[in-house]
Design a protein around this motif. Sequence first.
Motif, short mmCIF file in Angstrom:
data_model
loop_
_atom_site.label_atom_id
_atom_site.label_comp_id
_atom_site.label_asym_id
_atom_site.label_seq_id
_atom_site.Cartn_x
_atom_site.Cartn_y
_atom_site.Cartn_z
N VAL A 3 140.57 17.85 62.63
CA VAL A 3 140.54 19.28 62.33
C VAL A 3 139.17 19.66 61.80
O VAL A 3 138.51 18.89 61.10
CB VAL A 3 141.66 19.64 61.32
N THR A 4 138.73 20.88 62.15
CA THR A 4 137.48 21.44 61.63
C THR A 4 137.82 22.70 60.83
O THR A 4 138.60 23.55 61.28
CB THR A 4 136.51 21.80 62.76
N ILE A 5 137.23 22.81 59.64
CA ILE A 5 137.57 23.92 58.75
C ILE A 5 136.33 24.34 57.98
O ILE A 5 135.45 23.53 57.70
CB ILE A 5 138.71 23.49 57.78
N GLY A 84 129.15 27.81 53.10
CA GLY A 84 129.07 28.24 54.49
C GLY A 84 129.09 27.10 55.50
O GLY A 84 129.07 27.35 56.72
N SER A 85 129.14 25.88 55.03
CA SER A 85 129.13 24.74 55.96
C SER A 85 130.50 24.52 56.57
O SER A 85 131.51 25.03 56.08
CB SER A 85 128.65 23.48 55.24
N GLN A 86 130.53 23.76 57.64
CA GLN A 86 131.78 23.37 58.29
C GLN A 86 132.03 21.90 57.97
O GLN A 86 131.10 21.11 57.83
CB GLN A 86 131.67 23.53 59.82
N LEU A 87 133.28 21.54 57.85
CA LEU A 87 133.57 20.12 57.66
C LEU A 87 134.66 19.69 58.62
O LEU A 87 135.55 20.47 58.97
CB LEU A 87 133.93 19.81 56.21
N LYS A 88 134.56 18.45 59.03
CA LYS A 88 135.53 17.89 59.96
C LYS A 88 136.29 16.78 59.24
O LYS A 88 135.71 15.96 58.55
CB LYS A 88 134.82 17.32 61.20
N ILE A 89 137.60 16.81 59.40
CA ILE A 89 138.47 15.80 58.80
C ILE A 89 139.22 15.10 59.92
O ILE A 89 139.85 15.76 60.76
CB ILE A 89 139.48 16.44 57.82
N ASP A 90 139.12 13.79 59.96
CA ASP A 90 139.90 13.06 60.96
C ASP A 90 140.32 11.72 60.39
O ASP A 90 139.83 11.26 59.36
CB ASP A 90 139.12 12.90 62.27
N VAL A 97 140.65 8.18 55.88
CA VAL A 97 140.37 9.56 56.24
C VAL A 97 138.87 9.77 56.14
O VAL A 97 138.26 9.40 55.12
CB VAL A 97 141.11 10.55 55.31
N VAL A 98 138.28 10.36 57.18
CA VAL A 98 136.84 10.58 57.20
C VAL A 98 136.55 12.08 57.11
O VAL A 98 137.13 12.88 57.85
CB VAL A 98 136.20 10.00 58.48
N VAL A 99 135.68 12.43 56.18
CA VAL A 99 135.24 13.81 56.02
C VAL A 99 133.76 13.87 56.38
O VAL A 99 132.93 13.17 55.78
CB VAL A 99 135.44 14.30 54.57
N THR A 100 133.41 14.72 57.36
CA THR A 100 132.04 14.82 57.84
C THR A 100 131.57 16.26 57.74
O THR A 100 132.30 17.19 58.12
CB THR A 100 131.93 14.35 59.30
N SER A 101 130.36 16.45 57.22
CA SER A 101 129.76 17.78 57.17
C SER A 101 128.25 17.62 57.26
O SER A 101 127.63 17.02 56.38
CB SER A 101 130.13 18.49 55.86
N MET A 107 134.14 8.35 53.73
CA MET A 107 135.35 7.65 54.18
C MET A 107 136.22 7.40 52.96
O MET A 107 135.80 6.73 52.02
CB MET A 107 135.00 6.34 54.88
N LEU A 108 137.42 7.96 52.98
CA LEU A 108 138.32 7.90 51.84
C LEU A 108 139.55 7.07 52.17
O LEU A 108 140.03 7.08 53.31
CB LEU A 108 138.76 9.31 51.42
#
Length: 371
Positions: A3-5, A84-90, A97-101, A107-108
Motif C-alpha cells: 500500500v502507498t499512503i 508531504g512525502s509518500q510512504l510505501k508499506i509492504d 514489514v518494510v516502510v519505504t519513503s 524493516m520492522l
Amino acid sequence: MRVTIERDAMLSALAHVQSVVERRNTIPILSNVLLQARGDALRLVATDLELEVVEDAAAMVEADGAATAPAHLLHDIVRKLPEGSQLKIDEPEAGRVVVTSGRSRFMLSSLPPEDFPELAAVEPTNTFTIAPEDLRFLIDRTRFAISTEETRYYLNGIYFHTSETDHGVMLRAVATDGHRLARAEVEAPEGAAGMPGIIVPRKAVAELMRLFDAATDDIEVALSENTIRFSIDGVVLTSKLIDGRFPDYERVIPVNNDKKLEVDTKLFAQAVDRVSIVSSDKGRAVKLTIAPETLLLSVNNPEAGSAEEELAASFSGGDMEIGFNARYLLDIIGQFSGDATEFLLSDAGSPTIIRDEAEERVLYVLMPMRV
C-alpha cells in the motif's frame, strides 16, 4: 500487503490509535498496530483489551492484506519523515514489514495479524447522536474529579445517565473522588432517554479528548450491556464499561445550605493560588474567614510560614470559618467562565456547593478540611 499512503494521512491516523498502546506490555501483540489494506483505504487498529480505536485512512492499495507493526516505533518513523512525502508499506515475507519513503527504508519486525485481538462486537441496546461541543462540555467539566484510587474502581471514570428535571430530560455526567463531586448536564439527545447508567473509564475519557479537536460532525454513540462505542469523523473508539455500581451521588449534594457567599472568580482564584504557596505539600489547606462584606484567605504552615489575603465579598450569613484543599478549589474554579463564584454553605464541617454564576448546568460539591 502492499500500500502507498501520504505521510500526513498516516501520521494523523497513527496519532489517534497509537496512544491506546501501553509502552510496556506483557502480551507482545498488544504493542503492535494492526494494518489492514483493502479497497482504497488502510485501516489501523490498536487495542489494550479494554479499549479499541479504529481509523481508516485513504490510500492506494496495490495488494490486499494485513500485517502488524510496533505502534510507537512506526509512529516515530512516520513523524520524522518529510511533510508531504509518500510512504510505501509492504510485507515481503512473514514476520517483516518494510516502510519505504524516498531514500529511507525501514524493516520492522511483525507478528501474525490473526493473533491480533478484537473487542467482541455486541448489538447495541441504545444509540443516539450528540453534538461534539455537548459531549466535550460534559467531560471537560467533570473529568478532573475522577478518582485515581484503584481500590475504588467504580469511581475511576465518569458516570453518564439521564435524569428528569424541571427543564426536561437531561443527560448528566458525574465524577467524584470522595473529596469533591462534579456534575454537568445538557439536554438529552433523542434516543438517550431511558439509557442505563454507565461508567466510562478514565482512559477512554482521555482518548475521547484527543479526538475532539478534529470533530466536526455529530458523534454517534452506541451502548451495549458492557461496552460503549463512539464514532467521530471516521474514527471508531470502543471501550469496555466499568463493571460496578456508581454511588447514589444525589445523597451527597446538600439541600439545606442557606448561607450564600459571592466572590469575584478571577480575584478569588488568584488569591488562593498566592496564599497556598506557603501551604504544606501534603495538606494544601487554606482557611476562609467569612464576614458579611469581606473574605480573608489564610494559610499557616509551621515549617514555611504564613500568608493571608483579603477580598471583597458578599455573605448572607453571620461570621464563619471553613477550610478547603487549595488545589481542589483551583481545579473547580478553573472550570468557570463567569465573573462571580457562588458558595452555598451550612457549617464548617458540612459539604459546600460551589457554582459558576454564568453556568447553571454545572454544580460542584467540595468537602471541607480541618484548619
